[in-house]
Each structure stands twice: as C-alpha cells, then as structure tokens.
Scaffold this active site. Structure first.
Site, mmCIF file in Angstrom:
data_model
loop_
_atom_site.group_PDB
_atom_site.id
_atom_site.type_symbol
_atom_site.label_atom_id
_atom_site.label_comp_id
_atom_site.label_asym_id
_atom_site.label_seq_id
_atom_site.Cartn_x
_atom_site.Cartn_y
_atom_site.Cartn_z
ATOM 1 N N LYS A 39 72.320 -17.397 -89.954
ATOM 2 C CA LYS A 39 72.817 -18.334 -88.942
ATOM 3 C C LYS A 39 74.277 -18.013 -88.668
ATOM 4 C CE LYS A 39 70.735 -21.935 -86.920
ATOM 5 N NZ LYS A 39 69.316 -22.055 -86.607
ATOM 6 N N SER A 65 60.003 -16.766 -81.429
ATOM 7 C CA SER A 65 60.909 -15.618 -81.531
ATOM 8 C C SER A 65 60.203 -14.410 -82.145
ATOM 9 C CB SER A 65 62.128 -15.989 -82.379
ATOM 10 O OG SER A 65 63.038 -16.785 -81.653
#
Length: 426
Positions: free
Chosen positions: A111, A359
C-alpha cells in the site's frame, strides 16, 4: 468525516497488529513465521519536487510499503490523502496481504500513496505529481514485482498516468509486456470492463449473502453509507436495484438523511466524479454528522477511511449488519462493542475484496493479451466472491466465532502453509 465524540486513541497499525496477534494465538502460528509476518519487507519513502501551475516548486512525500510477497507479487492501492504516512501504509499493506490470501490470489500485500489533498491541485498538477512519483518509485514497482491500483482519491486516470510513465522508462521492446504494472486503468488503456464497480459489487454481494443466510432478502432493508466515492456509489446502486433503500449518506462535507429514500443516481449526478461533494443535494436534509452512525437502519456501510467505528460511537449503532467497504473502518474496541450488541461485521478483507479480485482479472487479461466482456467479468467475479464467502461462513459455523476471526484464520493459515512448504532461505 469522523463521526465520533473524540479522536480515535488507537491507530490503524495498532488495530491490525492486535488482530494479527489474536489470530496467531488461535491457530498456534509457527513463532518463526509470526516474526516474519508481523513486520514489513520494505518501507519506501520518496521526496520529489514538482513545478506547480504558478511556476513555483513544491516538494512532495510519497510512500510505498511492501508487507509480504510469500504468495506472489505485492498488490495494493495508492491513495492521495493528508492522512497518508508510513504507519497508515504499513497497516493497509498488512490488510492487503490478508485480503489477497483469503481470496486465493497469487499476490502479497502492499500500500502507499502521497500525503496531499488532491482538491488543492489542478488536473495538470496532479498529472505531474503522479508522473514524478512514479519516476521516483522506479524499480520498486513492476508487473511481476509490485502492482499498484486505485484507492482513496485516485482513479483510472491516475493509473493511466502511472502506466505511461513506467513504460516510458523501459525499452520499447518491453513496453507491450508491462501494461499490467498497474490495474484499475481506463478500459481504453488496457483496463478491465467492470473494474470500476468490482469493490462495490463485493460489498453488495457479501451483504446479500449474509442476509440470505438468515432466510431474508434485501427487499425493503434500509441502509446508510459513509463515503460516496466509487465504493459507496456502486454498493448503494446494487443494493437499491435489489430492493433495499438508502436513507442516509455521509462524506467529508455533509451528512444527508431522507427517511423515504435517497436516489443514488440523482446524488451521483449532483456530485462530480473527483472533487465533488454530496453537500447541497436538495432531495435530502442535512443532519448532525455525530448522529449518523446512530440512525435506525438494517445495514451500515462504512466506505470512507479507517478508524471510523470506535469505542466512542460503536454503542450508538443500531444496524444489525456492518459491511466494511473501507479498509480498517472498525478498531478493536469498536468491534468488541458491536459483537457484544449482536451486530454482525462483514470484515474488510472479505467485504471489499471484489476490487482486488477484479484487479487480478485485469492483470491476467493484460498478461495473456485477452479482452473480457462485462458479462464474463461479472460472472467470474460473482463466482469467486461466493466461493470465498462460503469458506468464511463455514469457518464461522465450525469454530462458532465472528466473521473477522474466521477470515483471518483462513488468510494467515494459507500463508503459513506456503512458508512451511517452501522453507525459509537460506
């Protein structure tokens, strides 16, 4: 908007570590593997200059935290928000590791983002900031190493800028094989049909399945949504199409309520795609944001930021289901109160996993040179989400535990198995 009496005392990183330690104890996690999983592999911080529209240069700070890649390349979003820092990125990266593992994907967790409020910058400035950030990250991202995706305040356009910048730094012969360096791209630039709605669809589908497991349907169920970005919009849209009614919505600028129901399409038209707000919507009344979580409803969907449901406000919640559209919206103290009240929490690593599953499909599509149509994508997404939901549901029943604990057990056990089978180098 944080609808609490006071600021949260516990950081998201504190929350994820406590959740991890609880699970490690339950499954008697190998202590050596525990040592590996409780820290991140890499924490990248970059400072970079960008020339603004007025000719002045600003220095920005960007982050990319790579937690674990035992199961495959790092995967996770990039957000543009003032709250972005190393600790927040560490927490979100760990959650991504658990999320990809639970979903059965060949990914690890990462992240990151930039510590800015994008509303303060023009589109041209945001493009330059994004491209310069991508250049600064350099080889820390890559289609078989670390694959970013959209997150808070980033979108398909942001991903297109990243992909273009990344591909411009490699040889011409390699460019066609590197389109999958990011996911969540525009459809015309290699993106997946339906990726925009995948996260919201997952929130809707897991909520629907939980309601169905109780012998009920979504028809006439009332729900409230915190956050009306991509996740909040699509989750609301699917719920309403299935007969539910949105009676309140909250973002950073306003809290709206209408007992008769709020039209998700009219509200979407009212707020602009990127810098818009729900404020000023005339078909609902503004209310005190501190009273939002305490509204009478069947389903609460926190789809904004982390640490929103805490010990300060969890006791006010009247919903019977909390469906976590955001990452880490409920801290440990808040969840303990919810569970004591008999409220079921569909945990983030299950509830909003439609996004990372979508994704994965985009990554495969690019990697294999294929083009999937919307119907095919949605069928694959529903099939995968239902498989994961049923696994967690079975774990809940067999262990007589809450949904987050069950999901964590499955996610962390899969990673432990991988380490046990492969061993630890050297």
């Amino acid at each position: 908007m944080i609808a609490t009496k006071s600021m949260p005392k516990q950081s998201m990183y504190d929350t994820v570590i406590k959740q991890f330690n609880k699970t490690a104890e339950i499954i008697d996690l190998n202590p050596n593997i525990k040592k590996i999983l409780e820290i991140t592999n890499n924490e990248i911080v970059v400072h970079f200059p960008v020339k603004m529209d007025n000719g002045k240069v600003e220095i920005f700070t960007g982050y990319r935290v790579q937690h674990n890649n035992a199961l495959g390349p790092y995967k996770g979003g990039l957000r543009y928000h003032p709250t972005v820092d190393v600790d927040a990125a560490k927490a979100l990266a760990m959650w991504m590791t658990w999320k990809t593992s639970l979903a059965g994907l060949p990914y690890g967790g990462a992240k990151g983002g930039i510590q800015i409020d994008p509303r303060n910058y023009s589109d041209a400035e945001l493009e330059r900031i994004t491209r310069r950030f991508t250049y600064a990250l350099g080889e820390n991202i890559g289609p078989e190493h670390d694959i970013p995706a959209p997150d808070v305040n980033t979108n398909a356009q942001t991903m297109a800028w990243i992909a273009d910048t990344y591909m411009s730094t490699i040889s011409t012969s390699e460019r066609s094989q590197n389109q999958h360096v990011v996911t969540g791209k525009p459809v015309g630039s290699g993106g997946l049909e339906g990726r925009d709605r995948a996260t919201g669809f997952g929130v809707y589908l897991t909520t629907k399945e939980l309601v169905k497991s109780r012998g009920e349907s979504l028809k006439d169920k009332t729900f409230i949504v915190q956050g009306f970005g991509n996740v909040g919009y699509w989750a609301s849209k699917f719920l309403i199409e299935d007969g539910a009614k949105m009676i309140a919505v909250q973002d950073a600028h306003a809290t709206l309520f209408n007992e008769e129901g709020i039209s998700v399409e009219k509200l979407f038209e009212h707020s602009s795609p990127r810098k818009g707000s729900i404020q000023g919507f005339t078909e609902a009344n503004e209310m005190d944001p501190a009273e939002f979580f305490g509204l009478e409803c069947d389903i609460l969907i926190p789809a904004a930021l982390g640490n929103q449901i805490t010990g300060d406000n969890a006791y006010t919640i009247k919903a019977t289901i909390v469906a976590e559209g955001a990452n880490g919206p409920t801290n440990e103290e808040g969840e303990a109160i919810l569970l004591e009240k008999g409220i079921t929490v569909i945990p983030d690593i299950l509830c909003n996993s439609g996004g990372v599953i979508g994704s994965y499909f985009e990554w495969l599509q690019n990697r294999n040179g294929e083009l999937w149509e919307l119907d095919e994508v949605m069928q694959k997404l529903e099939k995968k989400l239902l498989q994961v939901f049923k696994k967690v549901e079975k774990e809940v029943e067999e262990r007589n535990t809450d949904w987050r604990t069950a999901a964590y057990i499955l996610a962390i056990s899969r990673i432990e198995t991988a380490y046990n089978q492969r061993g630890i180098f050297p």
